[in-house]
Design a protein around this motif. Structure first.
Motif, mmCIF file in Angstrom:
data_model
loop_
_atom_site.group_PDB
_atom_site.id
_atom_site.type_symbol
_atom_site.label_atom_id
_atom_site.label_comp_id
_atom_site.label_asym_id
_atom_site.label_seq_id
_atom_site.Cartn_x
_atom_site.Cartn_y
_atom_site.Cartn_z
ATOM 1 N N ARG A 137 56.369 14.689 41.349
ATOM 2 C CA ARG A 137 56.901 15.958 40.834
ATOM 3 C C ARG A 137 57.978 15.729 39.776
ATOM 4 O O ARG A 137 57.978 16.357 38.721
ATOM 5 C CB ARG A 137 57.458 16.800 41.983
ATOM 6 C CG ARG A 137 57.873 18.180 41.527
ATOM 7 C CD ARG A 137 58.058 19.176 42.648
ATOM 8 N NE ARG A 137 58.275 20.500 42.091
ATOM 9 C CZ ARG A 137 57.321 21.347 41.779
ATOM 10 N NH1 ARG A 137 56.065 21.017 41.960
ATOM 11 N NH2 ARG A 137 57.594 22.530 41.275
ATOM 12 N N LYS A 143 55.121 20.085 32.596
ATOM 13 C CA LYS A 143 54.837 21.526 32.637
ATOM 14 C C LYS A 143 53.845 21.875 31.527
ATOM 15 O O LYS A 143 53.784 21.211 30.501
ATOM 16 C CB LYS A 143 56.127 22.316 32.448
ATOM 17 C CG LYS A 143 56.949 22.450 33.727
ATOM 18 C CD LYS A 143 57.886 23.653 33.610
ATOM 19 C CE LYS A 143 58.376 24.125 34.953
ATOM 20 N NZ LYS A 143 59.330 23.299 35.588
ATOM 21 N N ASN A 400 44.253 26.709 39.893
ATOM 22 C CA ASN A 400 45.394 25.893 40.336
ATOM 23 C C ASN A 400 46.454 25.770 39.256
ATOM 24 O O ASN A 400 47.640 25.799 39.540
ATOM 25 C CB ASN A 400 44.916 24.492 40.743
ATOM 26 C CG ASN A 400 44.070 24.542 41.992
ATOM 27 O OD1 ASN A 400 44.266 25.384 42.854
ATOM 28 N ND2 ASN A 400 43.088 23.661 42.092
ATOM 29 N N ASP A 404 50.236 27.025 39.705
ATOM 30 C CA ASP A 404 51.316 26.041 39.579
ATOM 31 C C ASP A 404 51.100 25.295 38.266
ATOM 32 O O ASP A 404 50.271 24.403 38.171
ATOM 33 C CB ASP A 404 51.263 25.069 40.774
ATOM 34 C CG ASP A 404 52.458 24.110 40.792
ATOM 35 O OD1 ASP A 404 53.191 24.095 39.781
ATOM 36 O OD2 ASP A 404 52.647 23.392 41.784
ATOM 37 N N ARG A 406 51.694 22.836 36.413
ATOM 38 C CA ARG A 406 52.103 21.456 36.179
ATOM 39 C C ARG A 406 50.863 20.582 36.097
ATOM 40 O O ARG A 406 49.886 20.840 36.782
ATOM 41 C CB ARG A 406 52.961 20.939 37.336
ATOM 42 C CG ARG A 406 54.374 21.446 37.318
ATOM 43 C CD ARG A 406 55.118 21.041 38.574
ATOM 44 N NE ARG A 406 56.522 21.364 38.467
ATOM 45 C CZ ARG A 406 57.419 20.606 37.837
ATOM 46 N NH1 ARG A 406 57.045 19.478 37.295
ATOM 47 N NH2 ARG A 406 58.680 20.963 37.763
ATOM 48 N N SER A 500 48.782 20.340 41.591
ATOM 49 C CA SER A 500 48.563 20.805 42.980
ATOM 50 C C SER A 500 47.378 20.095 43.634
ATOM 51 O O SER A 500 47.398 19.809 44.830
ATOM 52 C CB SER A 500 48.347 22.325 43.009
ATOM 53 O OG SER A 500 47.342 22.693 42.109
#
Length: 551
Positions: A137, A143, A400, A404, A406, A500
Motif C-alpha cells: 500500500r 493512485k 475494483n 479503490d 489504486r 484490491s
C-alpha cells in the motif's frame, strides 16, 4: 462418570496424524496448483474439461477449471474453495491465488521435515503477511484517475491480455468499461457497482464477435402475448407488475361444489368482472407496455389489446428489477395500488426482433439507465461462454479500480518487489522465525517464474536478471513480458493491475497456507475402496483430478 471422553473408532474409520497429515496437505495443495499452473499469463494453455453429462468446457480461467474438477482430499477441497472466494470477492486473480497458496505450502515442507513446529511457521507467515500489505500500500501502489478513459482502458487491457478474447481487445475494453460505468450508483458518498445483478450478458450464437455491444437498456428473451399487440413503440409508458392478470384462485386449497346451473354462470360472471376490473385499473394510467412476472389470462389480453397496450408476461424477477432500474419505473404488487409515478418513462424505444428461431424484446435508448445488457454474438456456444467469462473478469477489474483507485505493476513486477523488500526486512528478525519469513519471499517469486516458464524462456537466467534489477533502488516496476519472456519496465509497457485484487490474492493465499498448516489430524469415517490404497483416500496421498491420471 465425568472422566475423559472415550473415542471409539470402528474398523472403517481411518485416522492419520502429525507430520504425515501436514505433508499430505502440502502434496494435495501442490497437485492442485500444478493443474492450474500452465493457465497463468498471456501464453496460457487452455484446459478442456468434460462434465458428467458429457458437456465440454474449454477455458484457462482458474475458477472455471476448479469448479469442474472432482477431488477427494479435504485439503484439495479447501484449495478449490479459495478460488471461489477470490472470484466472488474481487472476480479476478483466481489462477494466481491457487499457485501462490500451493507455493506457500510447498516452501513450508522442508521446515516440517526438519521438525520445526507449525506454530513457528504460522507466526512467521502472519508477520510476513502484515508487512507485505503495508509495503504494497505505502511503497508500491500508485493512485489512478478513474475519469481518465485512456488509463482505464490500459488497466482493463492488462487483464484481457491473458484471455481468449485478446484478439478483440479494444471492443472488449469498451464493452467492459461502458457496462461498469452504466451500473455504478453513488449512495451516501459510497460507490456501489453491482455487475452480477444489473449488467446481464445475453449470448446469441450466430453473427460475428464484432457485432457484440452494450445496450443502453435491457433485452429479454420474450415476445408479446397477443399477435395484434404493437411490436414497436417509441417512448413507451412502461408499467411493471408482480401480480397475475388472471382470476385469483383461493389462497389455500379451495373446492367449490355447484348444484345449480345459475351458480356456475354467476361464478363465470364474477371471474369476468374481476379481470375486467383489474384491466380497467391498468388502462386508467394509460400505459403503452405492461410487463408482469406472472401470467396473463386470455380475457385480460383481450381488454388490453382493445386499449392498445402491449403485454409481456412471465418475466424473471431479476429481469424485472433490471427493467425497473433502466426505465425508472416501480414494480407494483397490486393493481388497485397503482399510481401515476409508478409508470416508467425513461425508455426511448421498445421493439421486438427475431434472432434465429427466437424473439427478443428490446427496451433501449434509456435516458439514465442504471442497468444494461451486453449482447454477445459469436460462432458457437462454447466460444460465447468463454468470451462471457473473460468479459466478467474485465468488468470486475474495472469495478475494483472504480471502488479503490489504486494500481500495482503487473507481469510479476509487484511480486519481485515485495520479495526483495521482505528479504531485506528478514535480516532484522532474530531467531528461527527468520527462515519461514524468508520462505515467503521465495514463494512470491513463483508468479514471475511461472510467467517465464509458460512462454518458454530461460527461467533461471531471466529470474536472476530480474532479481538484479529489483536490487537497485526504485526499480519496483520491472517485470516479465508474458509474450516473449523478456524483462521490461511495466511503467512503459503499460501493464497494471488493481491493488484490491492483489491484496486479496496475497491475504487469501497466506491465510489458506496457515489454515492447512494448523491441521494435524484427519479422521474419516468413509470406507476405503477394495483393492489396495486408492489416491482418493481420507488423508494421505494427492487428490484425484477428473482430468485423468495424477499430474
Amino acid at each position: 462418570m465425568h472422566g475423559a471422553p472415550v473415542i471409539v473408532l470402528n474398523q472403517n474409520v481411518k485416522r492419520e496424524q502429525g507430520r504425515k497429515v501436514q505433508l499430505g496437505n502440502v502434496t494435495a495443495a501442490k497437485t492442485i496448483a500444478d493443474v492450474i499452473r500452465t493457465c497463468l499469463g498471456p501464453r496460457a494453455m487452455l484446459k478442456m474439461l468434460m462434465d458428467p453429462m458429457g458437456g465440454i468446457v474449454m477455458t484457462n480461467d482458474g475458477n472455471a477449471i476448479l469448479r469442474e474438477i472432482m477431488v477427494e482430499h479435504p485439503a484439495a477441497k479447501s484449495m478449490i474453495e479459495i478460488a471461489r472466494t477470490q472470484d466472488e470477492e474481487v472476480g479476478d486473480g483466481t489462477t494466481s491465488v491457487i499457485i501462490l497458496a500451493g507455493e506457500m505450502l510447498s516452501v513450508a515442507a522442508p521446515f516440517l521435515e526438519q521438525q520445526v513446529h507449525p506454530t513457528i511457521i504460522i507466526s512467521a507467515y502472519r508477520r510476513a503477511m502484515d508487512d507485505l500489505v503495508t509495503v504494497l500500500r505505502d511503497q508500491i501502489s500508485v493512485k489512478v484517475d478513474i475519469n481518465n478513459k485512456e488509463e482505464m482502458v490500459k488497466i482493463v487491457k492488462s487483464c484481457l491480455g491473458t484471455k481468449f478474447i485478446k484478439k478483440w481487445m479494444d471492443l472488449a475494453c469498451q464493452i467492459a468499461l461502458e457496462a461498469t460505468s452504466t451500473v455504478a450508483i453513488e449512495e451516501n458518498g459510497r460507490r456501489e457497482i453491482d455487475i452480477k445483478r444489473y449488467a446481464k450478458v445475453e449470448k446469441i450464437p450466430g453473427g460475428a464477435i464484432e457485432e457484440s455491444k452494450v445496450l443502453r437498456g435491457v433485452m429479454i428473451n420474450k415476445d408479446v402475448t397477443h399477435p395484434k399487440m404493437k411490436r414497436r413503440i417509441e417512448n413507451p409508458r412502461i408499467l411493471l407488475l408482480d401480480c397475475s392478470l388472471e382470476y385469483k384462485k383461493g389462497e389455500s386449497q379451495t373446492n367449490i361444489e355447484l348444484t345449480r346451473e345459475e351458480d356456475f354462470v354467476r361464478i363465470l360472471q364474477l371471474e369476468e368482472e374481476y379481470v375486467q376490473n383489474i384491466c380497467a385499473e391498468i388502462i386508467r394510467l394509460k400505459p403503452t407496455l405492461v410487463i408482469t412476472e406472472k401470467g396473463v389470462s386470455d380475457l385480460a389480453q383481450h381488454y388490453l389489446v382493445k386499449a392498445g397496450i402491449s403485454v409481456i408476461r412471465r418475466v424473471r424477477k431479476s429481469d424485472n428489477n433490471r427493467i425497473a432500474r433502466a426505465c425508472g419505473g416501480t414494480i407494483v404488487n397490486r393493481t388497485d395500488e397503482l399510481k401515476d409515478e409508478d409508470i416508467g418513462t425513461g425508455c426511448g424505444l421498445f421493439y421486438i426482433e427475431k434472432f434465429g428461431d427466437e424473439y427478443f424484446t428490446f427496451l433501449v435508448e434509456c435516458k439514465d439507465p442504471k442497468a444494461c445488457t451486453i449482447l454477445l454474438r459469436g460462432a458457437s456456444k462454447d466460444i460465447l461462454m468463454e468470451i462471457e467469462r473473460n468479459l466478467q473478469d474485465a468488468m470486475n477489474v474495472a469495478r475494483n479500480v472504480m471502488v479503490d483507485a489504486r494500481l500495482v505493476p503487473g507481469g510479476g513486477a509487484v511480486e519481485m518487489a515485495l520479495s526483495h523488500s521482505l528479504s531485506e526486512k528478514a535480516k532484522s528478525i532474530k531467531g528461527v522465525d527468520q527462515w519461514p519469513y524468508k520462505a515467503v519471499c521465495t514463494a512470491l517469486e513463483v508468479i514471475p517464474r511461472t510467467l517465464i516458464q509458460n512462454c518458454g524462456a530461460n527461467t533461471i537466467r531471466t529470474l536472476t536478471a530480474l532479481r538484479a534489477r529489483h536490487a537497485g533502488d526504485g526499480n519496483v516496476t520491472w517485470g516479465v513480458d508474458g509474450e516473449t519472456g523478456n524483462i521490461v519496465d511495466m511503467k512503459d509497457f503499460g501493464i497494471w493491475e488493481p491493488y484490491s485484487v492483489k491484496v486479496q490474492t496475497y491475504k487469501t493465499a497466506i491465510e489458506t497456507a496457515i489454515l492447512l498448516l494448523r491441521i494435524d489430524d484427519i479422521v474419516s469415517g468413509t470406507k476405503r475402496q477394495q483393492g489396495g490404497d486408492d489416491a482418493g483416500g481420507a488423508a494421505g496421498g494427492a487428490p484425484m483430478a477428473s482430468e485423468g491420471p495424477e499430474p
